[in-house]
Design a protein around this motif. Structure first.
Motif, short mmCIF file in Angstrom:
data_model
loop_
_atom_site.label_atom_id
_atom_site.label_comp_id
_atom_site.label_asym_id
_atom_site.label_seq_id
_atom_site.Cartn_x
_atom_site.Cartn_y
_atom_site.Cartn_z
N TRP B 212 31.26 63.74 4.47
CA TRP B 212 30.39 63.88 3.30
C TRP B 212 31.05 63.38 2.02
N ILE B 213 32.25 62.90 2.15
CA ILE B 213 32.90 62.30 0.97
C ILE B 213 33.00 60.81 1.21
N GLN B 214 32.16 60.07 0.55
CA GLN B 214 32.07 58.63 0.79
C GLN B 214 32.48 57.84 -0.44
N GLU B 215 32.94 56.63 -0.17
CA GLU B 215 33.34 55.78 -1.28
C GLU B 215 32.44 54.54 -1.32
N ALA B 216 32.01 54.18 -2.51
CA ALA B 216 31.11 53.04 -2.66
C ALA B 216 31.60 52.13 -3.77
N LYS B 217 30.91 51.00 -3.96
CA LYS B 217 31.19 50.16 -5.12
C LYS B 217 30.28 50.63 -6.24
N PHE B 218 30.13 49.80 -7.28
CA PHE B 218 29.38 50.30 -8.43
C PHE B 218 27.88 50.03 -8.38
N ASP B 219 27.41 49.31 -7.39
CA ASP B 219 26.00 48.94 -7.46
C ASP B 219 25.08 49.86 -6.65
N ILE B 220 23.81 49.67 -6.88
CA ILE B 220 22.80 50.53 -6.30
C ILE B 220 22.81 50.47 -4.77
N ASP B 221 22.86 49.26 -4.23
CA ASP B 221 22.86 49.11 -2.77
C ASP B 221 24.02 49.86 -2.13
N SER B 222 25.13 49.83 -2.81
CA SER B 222 26.31 50.46 -2.28
C SER B 222 26.11 51.97 -2.15
N GLY B 223 25.34 52.53 -3.07
CA GLY B 223 25.03 53.97 -3.00
C GLY B 223 24.16 54.26 -1.79
N ASN B 224 23.25 53.34 -1.54
CA ASN B 224 22.36 53.43 -0.39
C ASN B 224 23.17 53.48 0.91
N GLU B 225 24.11 52.55 1.03
CA GLU B 225 24.92 52.48 2.25
C GLU B 225 25.83 53.70 2.42
N ALA B 226 26.33 54.17 1.29
CA ALA B 226 27.27 55.30 1.36
C ALA B 226 26.59 56.54 1.92
N ILE B 227 25.38 56.81 1.46
CA ILE B 227 24.72 58.03 1.94
C ILE B 227 24.27 57.84 3.38
N LYS B 228 23.99 56.60 3.72
CA LYS B 228 23.63 56.30 5.10
C LYS B 228 24.78 56.69 6.04
N ARG B 229 25.97 56.28 5.64
CA ARG B 229 27.14 56.65 6.45
C ARG B 229 27.25 58.18 6.57
N MET B 230 26.93 58.85 5.49
CA MET B 230 26.99 60.32 5.49
C MET B 230 26.04 60.91 6.53
N PHE B 231 24.84 60.37 6.55
CA PHE B 231 23.81 60.91 7.44
C PHE B 231 23.98 60.48 8.88
N GLU B 232 24.67 59.37 9.08
CA GLU B 232 24.79 58.88 10.45
C GLU B 232 26.12 59.26 11.10
N SER B 233 26.83 60.17 10.48
CA SER B 233 28.08 60.61 11.10
C SER B 233 27.74 61.38 12.37
N ARG B 234 28.64 61.40 13.29
CA ARG B 234 28.33 61.91 14.63
C ARG B 234 27.92 63.39 14.68
N ASP B 235 28.48 64.18 13.77
CA ASP B 235 28.24 65.62 13.93
C ASP B 235 26.81 66.06 13.57
N LYS B 236 26.01 65.10 13.15
CA LYS B 236 24.58 65.36 12.94
C LYS B 236 24.27 66.37 11.82
N LEU B 237 25.30 66.73 11.10
CA LEU B 237 25.07 67.64 9.99
C LEU B 237 24.83 66.83 8.73
N ALA B 238 24.02 67.36 7.83
CA ALA B 238 23.81 66.67 6.56
C ALA B 238 23.91 67.67 5.42
#
Lengths: 330, 330
Positions: B212-238
DNA sequence: CTGGAATATGGAATCGATTTCACATCACAG
DNA sequence: CTGTGATGTGAAATCGATTCCATATTCCAG
């Protein structure tokens, strides 16, 4: 700070020779060059641009006058300008007028005093006094964003863009169309876009309801108020689509429509112009016109450089391209 | 261009007297003054700033180095800087590095060559090479946006602000909280804000899930990808709430959440930082931290001016205030 | 009426570079 | 061996202002 004289003494050569080494001109023996280079390195000497400019009449600085830096449009333009100029060793002296027309003229004089190599004006409202002052100028000059008679300018084809978006709205089947503009003192955004809207409506034999043509300022709240006036006019009629001349105006209008419980685009469609970042992320995303602001900045920078080099000294107009961006607000 | 010599000849006085009239110093008879003034008016003479600077060692120019002009944060700061400086007859020479660290150092040298009276650096990432170069500087200098040891700086209290917003989220009853940060090379935004988040979580005895601690760049798309990684982690918790270190990151995350069919703030809450204009107009409006960017620009301008005047020459830190803005996203 | 202060003005040095010109040396072709 | 072109260097003028210093005049106090 070390000066050329210090270097000359340390390296045991004349100032002339130091100058030759720095500018890589004329004949210098390897031996002398080496001693000069050493001295420069040791002292951290940097030649004074002021002294240089005084002699050479070249400042490598371009003055940029702008109405307000903290808008997306302007900052993208400036970004293009600085980037392009930096490739050729030029720097930018900024003059931010904060929309004060008196300051515009003051800055023009100030930049002249600094003997900048060229001036770029990012314009919104252009007063007669300013035009007069511009014509007195003898250094390379160009305007970005507006058309001024007799002056080199890069501007957007505001008329055609506004015409296109109006036609687009009409094609979508709308016949009752409202318009939110800005004061006509702004030739490009105020006058041209309104003229285009009216012409497009006439060309398609559609009625113009005077209550549906509103004038606002440039901010979001002002867009909100403008559409409110439209909806609260006595005849109780409301348009099925509204064209706003800027995205912010459109966004202000959307706020009002949402508060009123209207669904966009189902109950009413809306369009903006400018493709601000905002327009992409509001809900629903705004249909708008995309202008290449940064490209325009690069373009005007290139024109100024050409003028400085003596090429292309005559007046020149050019209109930059745009494209319609369809999103969900219409 | 007319020079002081021309004026002197026309007015039949010496250059000295012309200088006296212009600068309103020393004794000049009414008669002589009148003739000089007439000559100046007739010729449209403007004294050369370059010649003046060469002699007086004062340029009335402040160099401003910035990472990227076309962001809201920076353009608001610059707006504050130019406005404040213009009150005292100073102008701004812009150096836009476009996030290139090499250019930062180059520009530092360039501004030195132009003998600007002071330099303001708007900083994001601060390399060691840059710090070294800064310490070599002998002219007034100040940093905006980051803290550099031994250097006068205005910065935001990033740690406290991030701590506050984390505590705010916790108080709202959330215990599973995600975090979207940026690389720690950015001391203020990357390092401090993350440190504050972690500390706040610990202080409240809440668990830290590494997914749940993700690192992104400064742009909007990067925020999108970061949270995606958060939600798609294996433990299925969000997490039930996510704190993003910038508004744009938060907005990118919101996009993803909406696409996933989650309702904000019902299913998941989100917060940003920066109070960008965007944050007010997205749906739902974003809870965020408001920083007074323009005020910061004014403040740093005043500090530089004080340094130029010889007051306040020692190192000085100051942290600018902020406030939490509650909207509907949490 | 005399001497010092106030008024008024200009000559010349100065800031830190570039650039023109003159001069010295050297190599080599004829 | 001499003339010519290439190489190398520096003295001095120059850019357009400011400023120090010298000088001239006027004015008034004592």
């Amino acid at each position: 700070m070390a000066t050329i004289k210090d270097i000359a003494e340390i390296a045991k050569v004349s100032r002339t020779t130091v100058s030759r080494v720095i500018n890589d001109t004329g004949y210098v023996s390897d031996d002398a060059r080496e001693r000069v280079l050493q001295a420069i390195k040791r002292t951290g000497y940097i030649p004074s641009e002021y002294a240089k400019s005084l002699r050479t009449k070249q400042t490598k600085v371009i003055g940029v006058i702008l109405p307000k830096i903290s808008t997306e449009t302007v900052s993208r333009m400036v970004s293009g300008i600085t980037e392009e100029l930096s490739h050729y060793g030029y720097q930018v002296l900024l003059a931010n007028t904060n929309l004060d027309p008196v300051l515009e003229i003051d800055y023009l004089k100030l930049l002249k005093a600094r003997q900048v190599d060229g001036i770029i004006l990012v314009a919104t409202n252009v007063s007669d006094a300013l035009i007069k002052e511009i014509h007195k100028l003898t250094i390379p000059f160009a305007v970005l964003g507006q058309e001024i008679p007799g002056v080199t300018s890069i501007h957007y084809d505001d008329y055609q863009a506004a015409y296109d978006i109006t036609r687009h709205v009409i094609k979508k089947g709308h016949t009752s169309i409202g318009f939110i503009g800005v004061p006509e003192a702004d030739q490009a955004v105020g006058y041209e876009r309104k003229r285009a809207f009216i012409q497009a409506m006439r060309d398609h034999a559609l009625p113009l309801n005077e209550h549906w043509i509103q004038e606002a300022k440039f901010d979001i709240d002002s867009g909100n108020e403008a559409i409110k006036r439209m909806f609260e006019s006595r005849d109780k009629l409301a348009p099925t689509a509204v064209i706003a001349v800027t995205d912010r105006l459109a966004i202000g209008a959307m706020q009002y429509l949402k508060e009123r419980g209207l669904s966009i685009p189902h109950d009413i469609g809306i369009t903006g112009m400018g493709n601000s970042e905002l327009s992409r992320y509001v809900t629903p995303p705004l249909t708008t016109i995309h202008y290449h602001y940064k490209t325009a900045g690069e373009e005007v920078a290139r024109i100024i450089l050409d003028k400085i080099d003596g090429k292309n000294n005559d007046e020149k107009k050019s209109a930059l391209s745009y494209r319609l961006i369809e999103r969900d607000s219409l």
